[in-house]
Motif scaffolding. Structure first.
Motif, PDB file in Angstrom:
ATOM      1  N   LEU A 195      -3.606 -56.556 -21.119  1.00  0.00           N
ATOM      2  CA  LEU A 195      -2.238 -57.087 -21.012  1.00  0.00           C
ATOM      3  C   LEU A 195      -1.189 -55.976 -21.022  1.00  0.00           C
ATOM      4  CD1 LEU A 195      -2.502 -60.209 -23.365  1.00  0.00           C
ATOM      5  CD2 LEU A 195      -2.527 -60.167 -20.862  1.00  0.00           C
ATOM      6  N   LEU A 196      -1.592 -54.776 -21.457  1.00  0.00           N
ATOM      7  CA  LEU A 196      -0.662 -53.637 -21.501  1.00  0.00           C
ATOM      8  C   LEU A 196      -0.861 -52.742 -20.278  1.00  0.00           C
ATOM      9  CD1 LEU A 196      -1.219 -52.726 -25.275  1.00  0.00           C
ATOM     10  CD2 LEU A 196       0.428 -54.329 -24.318  1.00  0.00           C
ATOM     11  N   SER A 197      -1.820 -53.107 -19.421  1.00  0.00           N
ATOM     12  CA  SER A 197      -2.241 -52.209 -18.327  1.00  0.00           C
ATOM     13  C   SER A 197      -1.239 -52.165 -17.177  1.00  0.00           C
ATOM     14  CB  SER A 197      -3.591 -52.670 -17.776  1.00  0.00           C
ATOM     15  OG  SER A 197      -3.424 -53.916 -17.091  1.00  0.00           O
ATOM     16  N   GLY A 198      -0.414 -53.208 -17.046  1.00  0.00           N
ATOM     17  CA  GLY A 198       0.507 -53.252 -15.910  1.00  0.00           C
ATOM     18  C   GLY A 198      -0.168 -53.671 -14.610  1.00  0.00           C
ATOM     19  N   ASN A 199      -1.446 -53.950 -14.645  1.00  0.00           N
ATOM     20  CA  ASN A 199      -2.184 -54.374 -13.441  1.00  0.00           C
ATOM     21  C   ASN A 199      -2.129 -55.903 -13.318  1.00  0.00           C
ATOM     22  OD1 ASN A 199      -4.187 -55.123 -11.588  1.00  0.00           O
ATOM     23  ND2 ASN A 199      -5.464 -53.344 -12.083  1.00  0.00           N
ATOM     24  N   ASP A 200      -1.189 -56.398 -12.499  1.00  0.00           N
ATOM     25  CA  ASP A 200      -0.950 -57.850 -12.422  1.00  0.00           C
ATOM     26  C   ASP A 200      -2.177 -58.634 -11.974  1.00  0.00           C
ATOM     27  OD1 ASP A 200       1.601 -57.466 -13.297  1.00  0.00           O
ATOM     28  OD2 ASP A 200       2.529 -57.508 -11.306  1.00  0.00           O
ATOM     29  N   GLY A 201      -2.905 -58.070 -11.029  1.00  0.00           N
ATOM     30  CA  GLY A 201      -4.105 -58.741 -10.527  1.00  0.00           C
ATOM     31  C   GLY A 201      -5.128 -58.931 -11.624  1.00  0.00           C
ATOM     32  N   LYS A 202      -5.388 -57.837 -12.327  1.00  0.00           N
ATOM     33  CA  LYS A 202      -6.375 -57.889 -13.437  1.00  0.00           C
ATOM     34  C   LYS A 202      -5.890 -58.820 -14.549  1.00  0.00           C
ATOM     35  CE  LYS A 202      -9.930 -54.805 -13.009  1.00  0.00           C
ATOM     36  NZ  LYS A 202     -10.174 -55.053 -11.571  1.00  0.00           N
ATOM     37  N   ILE A 203      -4.586 -58.822 -14.792  1.00  0.00           N
ATOM     38  CA  ILE A 203      -4.037 -59.680 -15.849  1.00  0.00           C
ATOM     39  C   ILE A 203      -4.223 -61.152 -15.492  1.00  0.00           C
ATOM     40  CG2 ILE A 203      -1.904 -60.427 -17.008  1.00  0.00           C
ATOM     41  CD1 ILE A 203      -1.012 -57.443 -16.937  1.00  0.00           C
ATOM     42  N   SER A 204      -3.911 -61.538 -14.247  1.00  0.00           N
ATOM     43  CA  SER A 204      -4.105 -62.967 -13.925  1.00  0.00           C
ATOM     44  C   SER A 204      -5.575 -63.347 -13.942  1.00  0.00           C
ATOM     45  CB  SER A 204      -3.479 -63.455 -12.620  1.00  0.00           C
ATOM     46  OG  SER A 204      -3.019 -62.504 -11.838  1.00  0.00           O
ATOM     47  N   GLU A 205      -6.431 -62.416 -13.529  1.00  0.00           N
ATOM     48  CA  GLU A 205      -7.875 -62.686 -13.594  1.00  0.00           C
ATOM     49  C   GLU A 205      -8.312 -62.920 -15.048  1.00  0.00           C
ATOM     50  OE1 GLU A 205     -11.399 -59.870 -12.366  1.00  0.00           O
ATOM     51  OE2 GLU A 205      -9.963 -60.060 -10.712  1.00  0.00           O
ATOM     52  N   TRP A 206      -7.816 -62.067 -15.944  1.00  0.00           N
ATOM     53  CA  TRP A 206      -8.153 -62.192 -17.365  1.00  0.00           C
ATOM     54  C   TRP A 206      -7.664 -63.538 -17.915  1.00  0.00           C
ATOM     55  CZ3 TRP A 206      -5.162 -62.746 -21.830  1.00  0.00           C
ATOM     56  CH2 TRP A 206      -5.817 -62.544 -23.049  1.00  0.00           C
ATOM     57  N   ARG A 207      -6.438 -63.900 -17.540  1.00  0.00           N
ATOM     58  CA  ARG A 207      -5.886 -65.173 -18.031  1.00  0.00           C
ATOM     59  C   ARG A 207      -6.706 -66.359 -17.546  1.00  0.00           C
ATOM     60  NH1 ARG A 207       0.384 -63.386 -17.410  1.00  0.00           N
ATOM     61  NH2 ARG A 207       0.635 -62.662 -19.562  1.00  0.00           N
ATOM     62  N   GLU A 208      -7.086 -66.318 -16.278  1.00  0.00           N
ATOM     63  CA  GLU A 208      -7.926 -67.407 -15.744  1.00  0.00           C
ATOM     64  C   GLU A 208      -9.252 -67.491 -16.486  1.00  0.00           C
ATOM     65  OE1 GLU A 208      -8.522 -67.464 -11.401  1.00  0.00           O
ATOM     66  OE2 GLU A 208      -6.377 -66.950 -11.262  1.00  0.00           O
ATOM     67  N   ASP A 209      -9.872 -66.325 -16.705  1.00  0.00           N
ATOM     68  CA  ASP A 209     -11.153 -66.301 -17.421  1.00  0.00           C
ATOM     69  C   ASP A 209     -11.008 -66.875 -18.822  1.00  0.00           C
ATOM     70  OD1 ASP A 209     -12.301 -65.102 -15.266  1.00  0.00           O
ATOM     71  OD2 ASP A 209     -12.416 -63.088 -16.154  1.00  0.00           O
ATOM     72  N   MET A 210      -9.941 -66.466 -19.505  1.00  0.00           N
ATOM     73  CA  MET A 210      -9.734 -66.932 -20.883  1.00  0.00           C
ATOM     74  C   MET A 210      -9.449 -68.433 -20.914  1.00  0.00           C
ATOM     75  SD  MET A 210     -10.335 -64.350 -22.734  1.00  0.00           S
ATOM     76  CE  MET A 210      -9.737 -64.728 -24.364  1.00  0.00           C
ATOM     77  N   ALA A 211      -8.666 -68.903 -19.943  1.00  0.00           N
ATOM     78  CA  ALA A 211      -8.358 -70.337 -19.879  1.00  0.00           C
ATOM     79  C   ALA A 211      -9.656 -71.127 -19.692  1.00  0.00           C
ATOM     80  CB  ALA A 211      -7.385 -70.626 -18.736  1.00  0.00           C
ATOM     81  N   TYR A 212     -10.496 -70.631 -18.822  1.00  0.00           N
ATOM     82  CA  TYR A 212     -11.760 -71.316 -18.550  1.00  0.00           C
ATOM     83  C   TYR A 212     -12.659 -71.311 -19.795  1.00  0.00           C
ATOM     84  CZ  TYR A 212     -15.988 -72.794 -16.228  1.00  0.00           C
ATOM     85  OH  TYR A 212     -17.117 -73.489 -15.896  1.00  0.00           O
TER      86      TYR A 212
END
Ligand code: 6GU
Length: 225
Positions: A195-212
């Motif tokens: 979440l601190l990486s600034g990589n928007d693509g990776k952040i949305s991927e992480w959020r989707e994974d966590m939501a799932y």
């Protein structure tokens, strides 16, 4: 949008509708919520609202006249898309119901009390019946505040961040992912690096994974639909 709420205990509706997002929505003119005290439509000098049930049995029943008179009065002034009866034996309310109702123009919410309303009101006026869950409340008022809040926050312009209603839990049948704010390190409890990486693509991927993952752990039933 306008919602008329018919209540036996209108005081129960006051505070929830007069604060925070509900207040803002009404102040902005996006949303009008009008509470009607059914007692004003009560029968006789006593303004009676309930009576014994035919056939005997414990518990009082809401009489037809006060409810019918109040609804008919309102119907003279505008057309209602739905007349909704709040009752524990109604359809269990969910986000898709909130989405659907937020698209309507005029709604009536009738709050049940006592043993409920005379069945003829349900047959001749009511077009939808809603429960907010499998437990019994002492009246429909608190349930109505839940429904009004869930609808109100979906109206365009009510939430500050227009996208935020879309990322709620349930909006896509998934629970929301975890969220963090500053500080990034609280006594060694760290915010995930991604979440601190600034990589928007990776952040949305992480959020989707966590939501799932969260949905699978806590509400696997949502994934079956
Ligand atoms: Cl809408 N009314 C009452 N009285 N109890 C409830 C409810 C409604 N939804 C869940 N329990």
């Amino acid at each position: 949008m306008r919602i008329d709420i018919l209540a036996v205990v209108p005081e129960l509706l006051e505070s929830p509708l007069q604060h925070s997002i509900m207040k803002r929505a009404q102040d902005k003119g996006l949303f009008e919520v009008v509470v009607h005290d059914l007692r004003k439509y009560g029968v006789g000098k006593q303004r009676k609202l309930d009576d014994y049930q035919y056939g005997g049995g414990a518990g009082m029943v809401m009489m037809i006249e006060p409810v019918a008179n109040c609804i008919e009065q309102l119907q003279k002034e505008r057309t209602y898309d739905h007349i909704i009866y709040m009752t524990p034996d109604g359809k269990r309310f969910d986000q898709s119901d909130a989405n659907y109702l937020s698209l309507q123009e005029n709604l009536i919410l009738l709050c049940g009390h006592y043993k409920g309303v005379d069945e003829r009101i349900r047959e001749h006026f009511v077009t939808k019946e809603i429960s907010i869950g499998d437990y019994v409340l002492s009246g429909g008022e608190l349930a109505a505040t839940v429904v009004v809040d869930a609808i109100g926050r979906l109206l365009p312009g009510v939430l500050n961040d227009e996208t935020s209603a879309l990322s709620d839990s349930f909006q896509d049948n998934l629970l929301a992912p975890p969220v963090y704010t500053r500080p990034a390190d609280y006594n060694g409890w760290k915010v995930p690096d991604i979440l601190l990486s600034g990589n928007d693509g990776k952040i949305s991927e992480w959020r989707e994974d966590m939501a799932y993952k969260r949905t699978q752990e806590r509400r696997p039933d949502l994934l079956e639909d």
